[in-house]
Design a protein around this motif. Structure first.
Motif, PDB file in Angstrom:
ATOM      1  N   ILE A  26       0.850  -1.193   0.000  1.00 52.84           N
ATOM      2  CA  ILE A  26       0.000   0.000   0.000  1.00 52.84           C
ATOM      3  C   ILE A  26       0.884   1.241   0.000  1.00 52.84           C
ATOM      4  N   ILE A  27       1.911   1.235   0.873  1.00 52.91           N
ATOM      5  CA  ILE A  27       2.816   2.382   0.955  1.00 52.91           C
ATOM      6  C   ILE A  27       3.515   2.593  -0.385  1.00 52.91           C
ATOM      7  N   SER A  28       4.068   1.523  -0.961  1.00 53.42           N
ATOM      8  CA  SER A  28       4.785   1.642  -2.231  1.00 53.42           C
ATOM      9  C   SER A  28       3.861   2.168  -3.319  1.00 53.42           C
ATOM     10  N   THR A  29       2.644   1.614  -3.378  1.00 53.35           N
ATOM     11  CA  THR A  29       1.700   2.036  -4.403  1.00 53.35           C
ATOM     12  C   THR A  29       1.401   3.524  -4.293  1.00 53.35           C
ATOM     13  N   LEU A  30       1.186   3.998  -3.058  1.00 53.74           N
ATOM     14  CA  LEU A  30       0.863   5.415  -2.875  1.00 53.74           C
ATOM     15  C   LEU A  30       2.043   6.290  -3.271  1.00 53.74           C
ATOM     16  N   TRP A  31       3.263   5.849  -2.946  1.00 57.57           N
ATOM     17  CA  TRP A  31       4.444   6.614  -3.324  1.00 57.57           C
ATOM     18  C   TRP A  31       4.583   6.673  -4.851  1.00 57.57           C
ATOM     19  N   ILE A  32       4.411   5.526  -5.483  1.00 58.95           N
ATOM     20  CA  ILE A  32       4.534   5.473  -6.944  1.00 58.95           C
ATOM     21  C   ILE A  32       3.499   6.401  -7.580  1.00 58.95           C
ATOM     22  N   LEU A  33       2.264   6.334  -7.064  1.00 58.80           N
ATOM     23  CA  LEU A  33       1.193   7.175  -7.593  1.00 58.80           C
ATOM     24  C   LEU A  33       1.516   8.650  -7.394  1.00 58.80           C
ATOM     25  N   ALA A  34       2.024   8.993  -6.204  1.00 59.45           N
ATOM     26  CA  ALA A  34       2.338  10.384  -5.903  1.00 59.45           C
ATOM     27  C   ALA A  34       3.399  10.910  -6.855  1.00 59.45           C
ATOM     28  N   ILE A  35       4.456  10.125  -7.086  1.00 59.63           N
ATOM     29  CA  ILE A  35       5.525  10.569  -7.985  1.00 59.63           C
ATOM     30  C   ILE A  35       4.995  10.696  -9.408  1.00 59.63           C
ATOM     31  N   CYS A  36       4.184   9.722  -9.800  1.00 64.67           N
ATOM     32  CA  CYS A  36       3.612   9.744 -11.136  1.00 64.67           C
ATOM     33  C   CYS A  36       2.802  11.015 -11.349  1.00 64.67           C
TER      34      CYS A  36
END
Lengths: 284, 283
Positions: free
Chosen positions: A67-77
């Motif tokens: 969940i954390i990784s997904t949110l980080w990836i989404l935020a950077i994207c």
């Protein structure tokens, strides 16, 4: 006299039936997918599932690092794609000559049609190797940004160019600068289109697997920074259903988490856009 | 026609974006400094990856100063990355090919593929050619191979499954010539199909079949050409339809990577290997 009328009625009836069937089957499909996810996934869901790291290759434990990784990836994207996309869309509607505009639009449409695995390989080559970012959340987010960019640009641009020309002319007649016109009049009017682009972008980014497996990677630890490799929820689902025997229950539960996350982030985006745009509206 | 110089929300956000990108890209090169940890990277086979991740997790618990990164991409990628140095170790779910002898393989586990029938089926053994004929549709009744008078339900694996590749290779079959009645995805599905059909013939990972037989599911592993299909024969390599799960290294392995290889080969990870339905390898 009665015949043409009944004929019209029959036609109306059949047209309505077909339309109802169309709408009904779309809804049924959605209900089926969600129902299937709920039915098969809800048994594995618990508070621990959301807060714990996985164990036994994901069969037990939770999905918190994903969940954390997904949110980080989404935020950077989004942090990359939205400003860049907005700038490109503004360039296309406000500055570009007809010829340049056509070129840029054609390139964007070609880019939008590129399969995501190609973006994955491209991202792996450019971000992971040439720029030396390695398998990292950063590489993954930037790769997704490249993928989502055409979507954001094209929808935003469509929204901007639909803003009535009279508004711009009126603003010019009032000697407003172009920037003021854009900020206070054009952008708020184009906000719904911007929102559509953002929501579509979030959807594509969260659902993506192929572009991430070679960029953000497979590591299922809590990421310590954006330079760490981090497994997204979508890759976790893929891995559980393809590579892990008896991983199906967790795959379903993870899919449920992903769907909730998707809906939540789209709601957040909608709220954010309205909040950003609304105060500007009062200027009008 | 041009934008004024004064900062507006728009130009500010564009500048912020440009700044963000340059910073993000810029910090990639200075990435080595923040932690003095040793990093071991494993890439390759998606079959080995879940097992390797579990081994890595346990290894990290004992060596807090070491970070083990497991990435997938298939066996070919494992070979390529081990050669180029992009990965410390590669993971492959097959033997090293003749042109890959520059690499060293460490077999951490084996995956055996056994043929399963319903427990009520009286057939005990089939030969390699009988099985190939059944899957080609040339033999379609159990009575032709010493069983009851009943149609054989052929259960095959879906395209793209590694098990299918190993199966096809051993029985010298090609996908178009296989006449399947049921096509299944994962191992559990194969077990369920055969358990529910007294005339079915399918094949699954032997580790999965054995653990299901122990749980009382009515299936049996067939002998093939006199060879028993069980975890023992897979472990010692005598069962022919199996593949090794290897870690591969280019040149010599030393330091923490050598410790990780040693750890992966030790008995301390046998429970992890069995949890992934594989068979620990006997050295």
């Amino acid at each position: 006299m009665a015949e043409p009328r009944s004929h019209t009625q029959a036609r109306d009836f059949w047209t309505a039936t077909v339309l109802w069937l169309g709408a009904g089957s779309v809804l049924a499909l959605l209900a089926w997918i969600l129902g299937d996810l709920l039915l098969q996934g809800v048994g594995r869901l618990s508070w621990g599932f959301l807060t714990e790291p996985p164990s036994d290759a994901g069969r037990s434990g939770g999905v918190a690092p994903m969940i954390i990784s997904t949110l980080w990836i989404l935020a950077i994207c989004l942090a990359t794609a939205v400003p860049l996309g907005l700038a490109a869309a503004l360039f296309l509607t406000e500055l570009a000559s007809r010829r340049t505009g056509r070129w840029v639009r054609h390139s964007l449409d070609a880019l939008a049609a590129v399969p995501s695995i190609v973006f994955g390989l491209f991202g792996n080559a450019l971000f992971c190797h040439v720029l030396g970012l390695g398998y990292s959340i950063l590489s993954g987010g930037l790769t997704l940004a490249c993928m989502v960019l055409p979507l954001v640009v094209r929808t935003t641009e469509a929204g901007l160019s639909n803003v009535a020309q009279e508004i711009r002319q009126g603003a010019a007649a009032l000697a407003l600068s172009r920037v003021t016109t854009l900020r206070t009049l054009v952008l708020p009017a184009a906000a719904p289109a911007l929102l559509v682009g953002l929501v579509l972008g979030i959807g594509r980014a969260l659902a993506e697997t192929a572009a991430l497996i070679f960029t953000s990677g497979y590591v299922d630890r809590f990421p310590e920074s954006i330079h760490d490799s981090g497994r997204s929820l979508s890759i976790h689902i893929y891995d559980l259903s393809m590579n892990v025997p008896a991983g199906n229950d967790t795959a379903y539960a993870t899919a449920l988490v992903l769907v909730v996350l998707l809906i939540a982030s789209q709601q957040l985006a909608t709220w954010g856009i309205h909040r950003w745009i609304q105060p500007e509206r009062s200027v009008r | 026609m041009s934008f004024p110089k004064s900062p507006s929300a728009l130009s500010r956000s564009i500048a912020a974006a440009a700044f963000l990108i340059t910073t993000l890209v810029g910090c990639g090169s200075s990435d080595d400094s923040p932690s003095a940890q040793t990093r071991i990277t494993l890439t390759g086979s998606s079959t080995v990856a879940p097992l390797a991740s579990e081994i890595a997790r346990r290894f990290e618990e004992r060596h807090p100063d070491v970070r083990v990164e497991v990435q997938t991409g298939g066996s070919s990628r494992g070979i390529a990355d081990a050669r180029s140095g992009a990965a410390t170790l590669g993971m492959i779910s097959r033997d090293l090919a003749p042109d890959e002898q520059d690499l060293t393989a460490f077999t951490i586990a084996r995956d055996g593929i056994g043929l399963i029938i319903h427990a009520d089926n009286p057939v005990e053994e089939l030969s390699r050619s009988q099985i190939a004929s059944i899957f080609r549709g040339e033999i379609s009744n159990w009575s032709e191979v010493g069983g009851r008078e009943a149609e054989i339900t052929v259960v095959n694996k879906a395209e793209g499954r590694a098990t299918l590749e190993v199966f096809k290779q051993y029985f010298e079959l090609t996908s178009p010539e296989i006449r399947a009645d049921v096509v299944i995805g994962h191992n559990e599905q194969g077990v369920k199909t055969v358990a529910g059909n007294p005339n079915a013939l399918g094949y699954v990972s032997i580790g999965v079949a054995e653990s299901d037989i122990q749980q009382g599911i009515p299936i049996r592993l067939l002998r093939i050409d006199g060879m028993e299909a069980n975890i023992e024969t897979v472990a010692d390599g005598s069962f022919p339809i199996s593949r090794p799960l290897n870690l591969v290294a280019h040149g010599t392995v030393d330091g923490p990577a050598a410790e990780l290889v040693e750890f992966s080969l030790s008995e301390e990870v046998h429970d992890l290997i069995e949890a992934q339905r594989f068979v620990p390898s006997r050295r």
